[in-house]
Design a protein around this motif. Sequence first.
Motif, PDB file in Angstrom:
ATOM      1  N   GLU A  28     -41.731 -16.802 108.876  1.00  0.00           N
ATOM      2  CA  GLU A  28     -40.750 -17.801 109.294  1.00  0.00           C
ATOM      3  C   GLU A  28     -40.333 -18.691 108.126  1.00  0.00           C
ATOM      4  O   GLU A  28     -39.142 -18.959 107.937  1.00  0.00           O
ATOM      5  CB  GLU A  28     -41.317 -18.689 110.406  1.00  0.00           C
ATOM      6  CG  GLU A  28     -41.462 -18.002 111.731  1.00  0.00           C
ATOM      7  CD  GLU A  28     -42.154 -18.867 112.764  1.00  0.00           C
ATOM      8  OE1 GLU A  28     -41.928 -18.619 113.959  1.00  0.00           O
ATOM      9  OE2 GLU A  28     -42.916 -19.786 112.402  1.00  0.00           O
ATOM     10  N   GLN A  29     -41.297 -19.153 107.357  1.00  0.00           N
ATOM     11  CA  GLN A  29     -40.996 -20.016 106.213  1.00  0.00           C
ATOM     12  C   GLN A  29     -40.085 -19.308 105.214  1.00  0.00           C
ATOM     13  O   GLN A  29     -39.137 -19.899 104.691  1.00  0.00           O
ATOM     14  CB  GLN A  29     -42.278 -20.476 105.528  1.00  0.00           C
ATOM     15  CG  GLN A  29     -43.079 -21.450 106.352  1.00  0.00           C
ATOM     16  CD  GLN A  29     -44.423 -21.765 105.732  1.00  0.00           C
ATOM     17  OE1 GLN A  29     -44.810 -21.223 104.702  1.00  0.00           O
ATOM     18  NE2 GLN A  29     -45.166 -22.653 106.371  1.00  0.00           N
ATOM     19  N   ALA A  30     -40.372 -18.044 104.933  1.00  0.00           N
ATOM     20  CA  ALA A  30     -39.558 -17.282 103.980  1.00  0.00           C
ATOM     21  C   ALA A  30     -38.125 -17.118 104.491  1.00  0.00           C
ATOM     22  O   ALA A  30     -37.163 -17.265 103.738  1.00  0.00           O
ATOM     23  CB  ALA A  30     -40.184 -15.910 103.716  1.00  0.00           C
ATOM     24  N   VAL A  31     -37.980 -16.820 105.771  1.00  0.00           N
ATOM     25  CA  VAL A  31     -36.657 -16.623 106.360  1.00  0.00           C
ATOM     26  C   VAL A  31     -35.871 -17.928 106.384  1.00  0.00           C
ATOM     27  O   VAL A  31     -34.689 -17.959 106.031  1.00  0.00           O
ATOM     28  CB  VAL A  31     -36.783 -16.018 107.779  1.00  0.00           C
ATOM     29  CG1 VAL A  31     -35.468 -16.096 108.536  1.00  0.00           C
ATOM     30  CG2 VAL A  31     -37.277 -14.587 107.696  1.00  0.00           C
ATOM     31  N   SER A  35     -32.383 -18.647 104.393  1.00  0.00           N
ATOM     32  CA  SER A  35     -31.202 -19.055 105.137  1.00  0.00           C
ATOM     33  C   SER A  35     -30.637 -20.371 104.614  1.00  0.00           C
ATOM     34  O   SER A  35     -29.426 -20.504 104.436  1.00  0.00           O
ATOM     35  CB  SER A  35     -31.553 -19.200 106.616  1.00  0.00           C
ATOM     36  OG  SER A  35     -30.484 -19.749 107.329  1.00  0.00           O
ATOM     37  N   GLU A  36     -31.497 -21.319 104.360  1.00  0.00           N
ATOM     38  CA  GLU A  36     -31.032 -22.631 103.921  1.00  0.00           C
ATOM     39  C   GLU A  36     -30.405 -22.603 102.537  1.00  0.00           C
ATOM     40  O   GLU A  36     -29.409 -23.265 102.280  1.00  0.00           O
ATOM     41  CB  GLU A  36     -32.191 -23.634 103.929  1.00  0.00           C
ATOM     42  CG  GLU A  36     -31.720 -25.031 103.584  1.00  0.00           C
ATOM     43  CD  GLU A  36     -32.735 -26.101 103.894  1.00  0.00           C
ATOM     44  OE1 GLU A  36     -32.661 -27.160 103.260  1.00  0.00           O
ATOM     45  OE2 GLU A  36     -33.597 -25.883 104.767  1.00  0.00           O
ATOM     46  N   PRO A  40     -26.886 -16.282 105.252  1.00  0.00           N
ATOM     47  CA  PRO A  40     -27.397 -15.338 106.254  1.00  0.00           C
ATOM     48  C   PRO A  40     -28.440 -14.385 105.676  1.00  0.00           C
ATOM     49  O   PRO A  40     -28.354 -13.971 104.526  1.00  0.00           O
ATOM     50  CB  PRO A  40     -26.153 -14.564 106.687  1.00  0.00           C
ATOM     51  CG  PRO A  40     -25.024 -15.497 106.387  1.00  0.00           C
ATOM     52  CD  PRO A  40     -25.436 -16.245 105.149  1.00  0.00           C
ATOM     53  N   VAL A  41     -29.408 -14.050 106.499  1.00  0.00           N
ATOM     54  CA  VAL A  41     -30.564 -13.275 106.057  1.00  0.00           C
ATOM     55  C   VAL A  41     -30.436 -11.811 106.444  1.00  0.00           C
ATOM     56  O   VAL A  41     -30.211 -11.487 107.610  1.00  0.00           O
ATOM     57  CB  VAL A  41     -31.862 -13.854 106.671  1.00  0.00           C
ATOM     58  CG1 VAL A  41     -33.067 -13.025 106.289  1.00  0.00           C
ATOM     59  CG2 VAL A  41     -32.042 -15.308 106.244  1.00  0.00           C
ATOM     60  N   PHE A  64     -39.098 -17.971 117.914  1.00  0.00           N
ATOM     61  CA  PHE A  64     -38.378 -18.091 116.648  1.00  0.00           C
ATOM     62  C   PHE A  64     -37.006 -17.423 116.718  1.00  0.00           C
ATOM     63  O   PHE A  64     -36.006 -18.000 116.300  1.00  0.00           O
ATOM     64  CB  PHE A  64     -39.203 -17.488 115.506  1.00  0.00           C
ATOM     65  CG  PHE A  64     -38.560 -17.648 114.157  1.00  0.00           C
ATOM     66  CD1 PHE A  64     -38.594 -18.859 113.500  1.00  0.00           C
ATOM     67  CD2 PHE A  64     -37.930 -16.578 113.551  1.00  0.00           C
ATOM     68  CE1 PHE A  64     -38.005 -19.016 112.255  1.00  0.00           C
ATOM     69  CE2 PHE A  64     -37.329 -16.714 112.304  1.00  0.00           C
ATOM     70  CZ  PHE A  64     -37.372 -17.940 111.659  1.00  0.00           C
ATOM     71  N   VAL A  65     -36.954 -16.233 117.256  1.00  0.00           N
ATOM     72  CA  VAL A  65     -35.677 -15.512 117.331  1.00  0.00           C
ATOM     73  C   VAL A  65     -34.716 -16.227 118.277  1.00  0.00           C
ATOM     74  O   VAL A  65     -33.516 -16.301 117.999  1.00  0.00           O
ATOM     75  CB  VAL A  65     -35.894 -14.037 117.732  1.00  0.00           C
ATOM     76  CG1 VAL A  65     -34.571 -13.332 117.978  1.00  0.00           C
ATOM     77  CG2 VAL A  65     -36.667 -13.308 116.649  1.00  0.00           C
ATOM     78  N   ARG A  66     -35.218 -16.791 119.349  1.00  0.00           N
ATOM     79  CA  ARG A  66     -34.344 -17.552 120.259  1.00  0.00           C
ATOM     80  C   ARG A  66     -33.769 -18.777 119.573  1.00  0.00           C
ATOM     81  O   ARG A  66     -32.609 -19.119 119.767  1.00  0.00           O
ATOM     82  CB  ARG A  66     -35.102 -17.965 121.518  1.00  0.00           C
ATOM     83  CG  ARG A  66     -35.356 -16.779 122.447  1.00  0.00           C
ATOM     84  CD  ARG A  66     -36.001 -17.206 123.714  1.00  0.00           C
ATOM     85  NE  ARG A  66     -35.012 -17.938 124.509  1.00  0.00           N
ATOM     86  CZ  ARG A  66     -35.325 -18.684 125.544  1.00  0.00           C
ATOM     87  NH1 ARG A  66     -36.571 -18.803 125.923  1.00  0.00           N
ATOM     88  NH2 ARG A  66     -34.383 -19.308 126.217  1.00  0.00           N
ATOM     89  N   GLU A  67     -34.574 -19.454 118.745  1.00  0.00           N
ATOM     90  CA  GLU A  67     -34.135 -20.683 118.080  1.00  0.00           C
ATOM     91  C   GLU A  67     -33.300 -20.409 116.827  1.00  0.00           C
ATOM     92  O   GLU A  67     -32.432 -21.206 116.477  1.00  0.00           O
ATOM     93  CB  GLU A  67     -35.339 -21.539 117.701  1.00  0.00           C
ATOM     94  CG  GLU A  67     -36.049 -22.152 118.888  1.00  0.00           C
ATOM     95  CD  GLU A  67     -37.297 -22.919 118.501  1.00  0.00           C
ATOM     96  OE1 GLU A  67     -37.551 -23.140 117.294  1.00  0.00           O
ATOM     97  OE2 GLU A  67     -38.043 -23.296 119.423  1.00  0.00           O
ATOM     98  N   HIS A  68     -33.580 -19.307 116.126  1.00  0.00           N
ATOM     99  CA  HIS A  68     -32.970 -19.072 114.819  1.00  0.00           C
ATOM    100  C   HIS A  68     -32.271 -17.721 114.712  1.00  0.00           C
ATOM    101  O   HIS A  68     -31.960 -17.278 113.610  1.00  0.00           O
ATOM    102  CB  HIS A  68     -34.034 -19.177 113.720  1.00  0.00           C
ATOM    103  CG  HIS A  68     -34.730 -20.494 113.693  1.00  0.00           C
ATOM    104  ND1 HIS A  68     -34.144 -21.639 113.213  1.00  0.00           N
ATOM    105  CD2 HIS A  68     -35.968 -20.852 114.105  1.00  0.00           C
ATOM    106  CE1 HIS A  68     -34.986 -22.643 113.317  1.00  0.00           C
ATOM    107  NE2 HIS A  68     -36.099 -22.194 113.868  1.00  0.00           N
TER     108      HIS A  68
END
Length: 124
Positions: A28-31, A35-36, A40-41, A64-68
């Motif tokens: 999650e941290q890497a993604v 993204s930031e 787009p990833v 995570f997928v629902r939020e991001h």
Amino acid sequence: MISISHENDYIQTVVFGEFTLQDYREFEQAVLYQSEFHGPVALLFDLHEMLSYTLDMALEEIKFVREHGQIFQRVAVVSSDQWVTWSAWISRLFTDAEIGMFTESDDAKTWLMEETDLNGATPA
């Protein structure tokens, strides 16, 4: 255990053995960083060596997928496991990203590179 590398056009993630909540949080941290700072990833998720996963990791993945889900451009999943394939198809409900399923890592890389340029944009 998880291995994450930032390639030119995508993040490559390889899971070995058991996929745990701690591993997923590292992912999650890497993604989120990608993204930031880079937009787009595109993601290559290689699960050939995954033996199992924890329930808390699976629940975190859904959250995570629902939020991001909107930060993903393309996701290539490498696995021959039918449960993993099924899970990837379910993830499509929460993201507009293109999701490709592959049995070979080289095929997944080719697919990602065909549609992703160095800026992370999809060519017209």
